[in-house]
Write an enzyme that holds these catalytic residues in place. Structure first.
Site, mmCIF file in Angstrom:
data_model
loop_
_atom_site.group_PDB
_atom_site.id
_atom_site.type_symbol
_atom_site.label_atom_id
_atom_site.label_comp_id
_atom_site.label_asym_id
_atom_site.label_seq_id
_atom_site.Cartn_x
_atom_site.Cartn_y
_atom_site.Cartn_z
ATOM 1 N N ASP A 162 0.848 -1.195 0.000
ATOM 2 C CA ASP A 162 0.000 0.000 0.000
ATOM 3 C C ASP A 162 0.879 1.239 0.000
ATOM 4 O O ASP A 162 1.797 1.344 0.825
ATOM 5 C CB ASP A 162 -0.849 0.035 1.283
ATOM 6 N N GLY A 186 -5.491 -3.077 8.611
ATOM 7 C CA GLY A 186 -5.222 -1.937 9.479
ATOM 8 C C GLY A 186 -5.052 -2.284 10.940
ATOM 9 O O GLY A 186 -5.067 -1.408 11.796
ATOM 10 N N GLY A 201 -0.352 -3.757 3.894
ATOM 11 C CA GLY A 201 -1.041 -2.474 3.837
ATOM 12 C C GLY A 201 -0.367 -1.471 4.736
ATOM 13 O O GLY A 201 0.658 -0.889 4.399
ATOM 14 N N SER A 202 -0.928 -1.320 5.944
ATOM 15 C CA SER A 202 -0.392 -0.336 6.879
ATOM 16 C C SER A 202 0.964 -0.762 7.428
ATOM 17 O O SER A 202 1.719 0.064 7.944
ATOM 18 C CB SER A 202 -1.376 -0.176 8.044
ATOM 19 N N LYS A 243 -8.158 0.653 -5.236
ATOM 20 C CA LYS A 243 -9.360 0.067 -4.646
ATOM 21 C C LYS A 243 -10.638 0.765 -5.104
ATOM 22 O O LYS A 243 -10.686 1.992 -5.168
ATOM 23 C CB LYS A 243 -9.288 0.155 -3.117
ATOM 24 N N GLY A 281 -3.343 -7.519 7.944
ATOM 25 C CA GLY A 281 -2.718 -7.669 9.257
ATOM 26 C C GLY A 281 -1.264 -8.093 9.234
ATOM 27 O O GLY A 281 -0.664 -8.319 10.278
#
Lengths: 293, 219
Positions: free
Chosen positions: A23, A152, A234-235, A80, A213
């Site tokens: 991301d 997240g 992602g994060s 997205k 995650g």
């Protein structure tokens, strides 16, 4: 999307196997991801942990920002669209990015229907918590699947749960006598033909990545050892204390997931991982994986 | 006396690894997925699959596999690069540093545009097969030019899609994503490796686009 186009789209995902999709929220991060060895970037305005924190309605990102990222890197660019928001998908196709993620991380636009992905030439990746969900998305035209996990959170437990569920159901399908497949298809809400195909293949007919995650090299290697074809982070990268080191380390650990010595070396001196959230502390209405069906 | 080498390796770091393994297996060729330094010993040939060249070149560099490949090449190992593999093998890459630099060609990365510009076509390449070969281009590079001693196998419009030197073969398309085994057979011959099955059938009727899946089952 004709059969040939669908095949090409499935095959692009095959070329991403063993890789990490990251991301990114701006050009600088996209370049850092590419340099670190990402096989693709997911362009979005806010990473999932910020979406979770900010609340409100999360929509498709500013197309101008996505276009800039597309210009800045030569690896594939994904973005997205909201579940069921086929017009956002039309815009992303018009923008000529490489892959659309019909994502539960954004606020769903339709609680009954996912996007009819067969109407598009651009490929779609969709999230799933179990085999039934994965196969329904494939039936709708998805060319790639990922676990939903719980985006997240920096907590890999949901991704593990979803991957184990898919593997368990595939194992059941492989082992059952053929006359039980009809009932299996009915109970899981999936087309018989696809159930039969998966029984024969012993896996999904498309690439299946882990997502939701993953925060450490060990998380990535864990998902790979559970049988994923690659990972989304992602994060986990840009919410850590040293994104560059962590991005490189997760790429290494994903390629050498079966080699504890190399994963160990990759895990050293990375600084703080992103802060994690215990799933039971999240109010039920804020669980992202529950979006879509 | 040197023993004849008979194993073809597939660089197994990232990308279309299972697809190549599946094709080699169908031809009855001994194959090995290679990713650690010691895996590269005694290979007759090495296939560098499609994937993302920036990821692959980074891994080749940090795990010091690049030197191992070059050393094996200097001792006679043949190499075939498909798509990203072509970029890694090229002596010159537009706007980027080269990686292995083992064939004197210039390539441009991701030269057609986005995934919407990926396509399938076919062409006859006489030295490989008499029948038209199915070609799959996925976010493909283009070979812009080649040195004089490089043999062009296929030219389309303004670019070169396949070329070879004595020891290196490059294709910007993906024979491992098609039903045809002709290119794998051709590379095996280049490596001096014998195929043991389907001696006369380059196209396998049982092939399906999920053929790679049998190399990556979860159950």
């Amino acid at each position: 999307m004709d059969a040939k186009r669908y095949e090409l789209n499935v095959q692009l995902a095959q070329m991403l196997k063993g890789g990490v999709i990251m991301d990114v929220t701006n050009v600088e991060q996209a370049k850092l991801a590419e340099e670190a060895g990402a096989v693709a970037v997911m362009a979005l305005e806010r990473v999932p942990s910020d979406i979770r924190k900010d609340g409100g309605v999360a929509r498709m990102s500013d197309p101008g920002m996505i276009a800039e990222i597309k210009k800045a890197v030569s690896i594939p660019v994904m973005a997205k669209a909201r579940i069921g928001h086929f017009v956002e998908a039309q815009l992303l196709e018009a923008l000529r990015i490489d892959y659309i993620d019909e994502s539960e991380v954004l606020t769903p636009a339709d609680e009954e229907c996912h996007i009819d992905k067969t109407k598009f030439n651009i490929p779609f990746v969709c999230g799933a918590r179990n085999l039934g969900e994965a196969v329904r998305r494939i039936a709708e035209g998805a060319a790639m699947i990922r676990t939903k996990g719980e985006a997240g959170t920096g907590n890999v437990v949901e991704a593990v749960r979803h991957m184990r569920a898919m593997n368990r159901e595939i194992r059941q399908l492989v082992q059952m006598p053929i006359e039980e497949v009809t009932g299996f298809a009915k109970n899981n809400g999936i087309p018989y033909e696809l159930a039969l195909k998966i029984k024969q293949l012993g896996r999904l007919p498309v690439v299946n990545f882990a997502a939701g995650g993953i925060a450490t090299p060990a998380d990535a290697a864990l998902m790979m050892q559970l049988g994923c074809d690659g990972v989304f982070v992602g994060s986990g990268i840009f919410k850590s204390s040293n994104p560059q080191l962590r991005a490189r380390a997760i790429v290494k650990a994903t390629a050498y997931f079966n080699d504890p010595q190399k994963v160990l070396e990759a895990s050293m001196g990375l600084g703080e991982a992103m802060p994690g959230i215990e799933i039971s502390q999240i109010p039920p209405e804020q669980i992202l994986a529950g979006r879509g069906w | 006396m040197k023993e004849n080498k008979s194993v073809i390796g597939v660089l197994g770091l990232q990308g279309g690894v299972h697809e190549h393994l599946n094709h080699l297996d169908r031809l009855g060729i001994s194959y090995r997925r290679v990713k650690d330094k010691e895996d590269f010993e005694d290979l007759a040939g090495l296939i560098i699959p499609g994937g993302e060249s920036s990821c692959l070149s980074r891994l080749l560099n940090i795990f010091e596999i690049k030197e191992v490949i070059i050393a094996a090449y200097n001792q006679g190992m043949k190499i075939w690069g498909t798509c990203a593999g072509t970029i890694l093998l090229a002596k010159s890459v537009v706007g980027e540093e080269n990686c292995l630099g083992l064939i004197d060609i210039e390539v441009e990365r991701n030269s057609f545009g986005s995934q919407l510009d990926s396509f399938k076509s076919d062409a006859v390449i006489k030295v490989v097969d008499n029948e038209p070969l199915p070609l799959t281009f996925i976010r493909s590079p283009k070979i812009l030019k080649v040195a004089e001693d490089i043999n062009v196998l296929l030219k389309i419009d303004d670019y070169i899609a396949a070329a070879e030197s004595d020891n290196v073969l490059v294709t910007v398309f993906h024979p491992e994503l098609t039903e045809s085994l002709a290119f794998h057979r051709y590379f095996a011959t280049k490596c001096g490796v014998k195929c043991n099955t389907n001696e006369n059938a380059n196209t396998d009727n049982d092939w399906q686009n999920c053929g790679w899946a049998r190399m990556a089952r979860v159950a």
